[in-house]
Design an enzyme around this catalytic site. Structure first.
Site, PDB file in Angstrom:
ATOM      1  N   HIS A  81       0.841  -1.206   0.000  1.00 45.19           N
ATOM      2  CA  HIS A  81       0.000   0.000   0.000  1.00 45.19           C
ATOM      3  C   HIS A  81       0.867   1.245   0.000  1.00 45.19           C
ATOM      4  O   HIS A  81       1.972   1.254   0.562  1.00 45.19           O
ATOM      5  CB  HIS A  81      -0.960   0.009   1.196  1.00 45.19           C
ATOM      6  CG  HIS A  81      -0.304   0.073   2.544  1.00 45.19           C
ATOM      7  ND1 HIS A  81      -0.032   1.267   3.180  1.00 45.19           N
ATOM      8  CD2 HIS A  81       0.131  -0.901   3.385  1.00 45.19           C
ATOM      9  CE1 HIS A  81       0.527   1.022   4.359  1.00 45.19           C
ATOM     10  NE2 HIS A  81       0.650  -0.282   4.503  1.00 45.19           N
ATOM     11  N   ASP A  83      -0.407   4.458   0.932  1.00 47.35           N
ATOM     12  CA  ASP A  83      -0.791   5.491   1.896  1.00 47.35           C
ATOM     13  C   ASP A  83       0.035   5.341   3.170  1.00 47.35           C
ATOM     14  O   ASP A  83       0.621   4.291   3.440  1.00 47.35           O
ATOM     15  CB  ASP A  83      -2.280   5.422   2.220  1.00 47.35           C
ATOM     16  CG  ASP A  83      -2.665   4.171   3.006  1.00 47.35           C
ATOM     17  OD1 ASP A  83      -2.250   3.060   2.593  1.00 47.35           O
ATOM     18  OD2 ASP A  83      -3.383   4.285   4.022  1.00 47.35           O
ATOM     19  N   ASP A 144       6.334   2.049   6.119  1.00 46.64           N
ATOM     20  CA  ASP A 144       5.058   1.345   6.115  1.00 46.64           C
ATOM     21  C   ASP A 144       4.108   2.114   5.182  1.00 46.64           C
ATOM     22  O   ASP A 144       3.481   3.056   5.586  1.00 46.64           O
ATOM     23  CB  ASP A 144       4.504   1.303   7.531  1.00 46.64           C
ATOM     24  CG  ASP A 144       3.177   0.582   7.651  1.00 46.64           C
ATOM     25  OD1 ASP A 144       2.771  -0.089   6.686  1.00 46.64           O
ATOM     26  OD2 ASP A 144       2.534   0.708   8.716  1.00 46.64           O
ATOM     27  N   GLU A 178      -4.876   1.625   3.039  1.00 49.57           N
ATOM     28  CA  GLU A 178      -4.721   0.454   3.913  1.00 49.57           C
ATOM     29  C   GLU A 178      -4.683   0.856   5.374  1.00 49.57           C
ATOM     30  O   GLU A 178      -5.203   0.150   6.239  1.00 49.57           O
ATOM     31  CB  GLU A 178      -3.448  -0.306   3.530  1.00 49.57           C
ATOM     32  CG  GLU A 178      -3.281  -1.666   4.228  1.00 49.57           C
ATOM     33  CD  GLU A 178      -2.525  -1.603   5.545  1.00 49.57           C
ATOM     34  OE1 GLU A 178      -2.418  -2.640   6.219  1.00 49.57           O
ATOM     35  OE2 GLU A 178      -2.035  -0.502   5.927  1.00 49.57           O
ATOM     36  N   GLU A 179      -4.065   1.993   5.658  1.00 51.13           N
ATOM     37  CA  GLU A 179      -3.882   2.416   7.044  1.00 51.13           C
ATOM     38  C   GLU A 179      -5.198   2.766   7.743  1.00 51.13           C
ATOM     39  O   GLU A 179      -5.242   2.840   8.968  1.00 51.13           O
ATOM     40  CB  GLU A 179      -2.929   3.613   7.113  1.00 51.13           C
ATOM     41  CG  GLU A 179      -1.500   3.301   6.693  1.00 51.13           C
ATOM     42  CD  GLU A 179      -0.768   2.388   7.661  1.00 51.13           C
ATOM     43  OE1 GLU A 179      -1.362   1.979   8.672  1.00 51.13           O
ATOM     44  OE2 GLU A 179       0.410   2.080   7.385  1.00 51.13           O
ATOM     45  N   ASP A 201       4.608  -6.199   3.815  1.00 48.92           N
ATOM     46  CA  ASP A 201       4.132  -5.175   4.750  1.00 48.92           C
ATOM     47  C   ASP A 201       4.499  -5.502   6.191  1.00 48.92           C
ATOM     48  O   ASP A 201       3.909  -4.972   7.120  1.00 48.92           O
ATOM     49  CB  ASP A 201       2.606  -5.029   4.594  1.00 48.92           C
ATOM     50  CG  ASP A 201       2.055  -3.755   5.216  1.00 48.92           C
ATOM     51  OD1 ASP A 201       2.850  -2.838   5.488  1.00 48.92           O
ATOM     52  OD2 ASP A 201       0.837  -3.684   5.428  1.00 48.92           O
ATOM     53  N   HIS A 383       4.451   4.426  12.169  1.00 51.11           N
ATOM     54  CA  HIS A 383       3.415   5.393  12.556  1.00 51.11           C
ATOM     55  C   HIS A 383       3.908   6.485  13.496  1.00 51.11           C
ATOM     56  O   HIS A 383       3.101   7.116  14.176  1.00 51.11           O
ATOM     57  CB  HIS A 383       2.207   4.684  13.205  1.00 51.11           C
ATOM     58  CG  HIS A 383       1.509   3.717  12.315  1.00 51.11           C
ATOM     59  ND1 HIS A 383       0.282   3.156  12.645  1.00 51.11           N
ATOM     60  CD2 HIS A 383       1.840   3.191  11.119  1.00 51.11           C
ATOM     61  CE1 HIS A 383      -0.081   2.338  11.679  1.00 51.11           C
ATOM     62  NE2 HIS A 383       0.854   2.335  10.744  1.00 51.11           N
TER      63      HIS A 383
END
Length: 413
Positions: A81, A83, A144, A178-179, A201, A383
């Site tokens: 992903h 995003d 990520d 995805e997040e 991932d 994150h």
């Protein structure tokens, strides 16, 4: 040999583009800025020689690397992903390259005294002598899952440039959102056309995962009654006090900061309130399906119990399932995990088969008919401001993709 400089340049070209998703948006992608990287990727895939490169109206990208063998080989896929998480800002990312890491503290931001220290993040010590890419301490990095995208694109480029490596047809897919739990929602599994796939991932080198949390979200709305405080006796109902009772009635040690491994939790993610109304938002997680259902029942029963203590309903709760443990879909086709494990072993990478304390696009895709285990992408501390990725881990992940393609072809001669 996978070029280290190629990996670094490609990865940095992706992370400097802000692709933060937005859970409060109903659009796909949830933010317009995700198109900036999506369009760049579509152009890049064509440039390296991929076929059937498509980007749809929702920014989902698919492309093909044709087989270079005559025998029938199952079509396999690789998915990541683009995003980044809304948990921390992804605007104006300034990557820092730390060559030959010495095992000591890394000053991310001198002015703000932000330090990435192995005293706190002891995983850093695994990468002494390697090249690390970090943030400047003011944003997340975006490994990520831009590390995963880097690895997939680089692997495809390598296979195109080295046709002596034999492989079947390979499909790749890149997803938005995805997040915020929507990465697979509009993924066309039938169009993708793979027998199985792998999400790139995961975190540290060697991770191989085919089990994840069952997940639900709960919104708890608590209604109070506002009355002038001078005349409030036996009349005012303060929703914030009821919220406090609700929070304190859930098991205090069954929260993310007190659990690990296969242990589930209740996680209070947001609270907003005043006397008249308080809204709590929870996520509920558990690997075991029965325990997962019991957690949802517990939170519902607690609401009913508190309501019974009042003359009217003061708590309304909505629980919505988000995704499920992909293990039940992977176990019938365990050979796809075995191939990934063998690929790592042949590359002298120690596989760490573990359960994901989270979810990936693969968990939803597995229930949509595309079995999809998860493989390490190399990053750590996702994150947040302390996110980093060893370049060597991205190189090794790229090699794993190539070896999986090669082994799949060999096993189906």
């Amino acid at each position: 040999m996978i070029s280290k400089n190629n990996i670094i340049e490609r990865f940095i070209s992706y992370v400097i583009i802000d692709t933060q998703s937005d859970p409060d948006s109903n659009k796909t992608p949830s933010t317009e800025k995700q198109w900036n990287l999506a369009n760049k990727l579509a152009v890049e895939l064509k440039k390296i020689g991929m076929e059937e490169v498509e980007i749809d109206e929702n920014a989902y990208i698919m492309a093909t690397l044709s087989a270079n063998v005559a025998h029938d080989v199952p079509v396999i896929g690789f998915v990541s992903h683009f995003d980044t998480s809304p948990d921390f800002t992804g605007t104006n990312v300034k990557p820092q390259i730390i060559e030959n890491y010495d095992g000591k503290d890394i000053v991310l931001n001198k002015e703000q005294d932000i330090i990435l220290s192995p005293d706190y993040f002891d995983d850093l010590l695994q990468y002494k002598g390697q090249t690390l890419i970090t943030t400047d301490g003011t944003t997340l990095l975006g490994a990520d899952d831009k590390a995963g995208i880097t690895e997939i694109v680089t692997a495809m480029e390598y296979l195109i440039n080295n046709p002596q490596i034999l492989h079947g047809k390979i499909r790749i897919g890149f997803t938005p959102d995805e997040e915020i739990g929507r990465g697979a929602h509009k993924f066309d599994v039938k169009k993708f056309g793979a027998a199985w796939a792998y999400t790139m991932d995961g975190s540290q080198i060697g991770e191989l995962e085919y089990e994840n949390f069952n997940a639900a979200e709960a919104v708890v709305k608590i209604k109070g009654k506002i009355v002038h405080p001078g005349y409030a006796k036996d009349k005012m109902i303060n929703s914030m006090y009821i919220a406090q009772d609700f929070i304190n009635s859930l098991p205090r040690l069954e929260t993310p900061e007190h659990t690990d491994g296969r242990q589930g939790f209740f996680h209070l993610t947001d609270i907003k309130g005043d006397v008249e109304e308080t809204i709590l938002k929870y996520i509920i997680r558990d690997h075991d399906k029965d325990h997962f259902e019991a957690r949802k029942e517990m939170i519902s029963n607690l609401a009913q119990e508190i309501n019974s203590q009042h003359e009217r309903e003061v708590i309304n709760i909505e629980i919505k399932d988000q995704y499920y443990n992909m293990r039940e879909k992977i176990e019938p086709v365990m050979h796809i995990v075995d191939i990934a494990e063998e690929a790592m072993k042949q590359l002298n990478i120690t596989p760490h088969i573990k359960s994901i304390r989270g979810g990936t696009d693969g968990s939803q895709l597995s229930f949509m008919g595309l079995p999809c285990p998860n493989i390490f992408a190399g990053g750590h501390n996702f994150h947040g401001r302390y996110e980093y990725v060893p370049v060597e881990s991205m190189q090794r992940a790229t090699e794993v993709i190539i070896k999986i393609a090669e082994l799949t072809s060999e096993k189906h001669k």
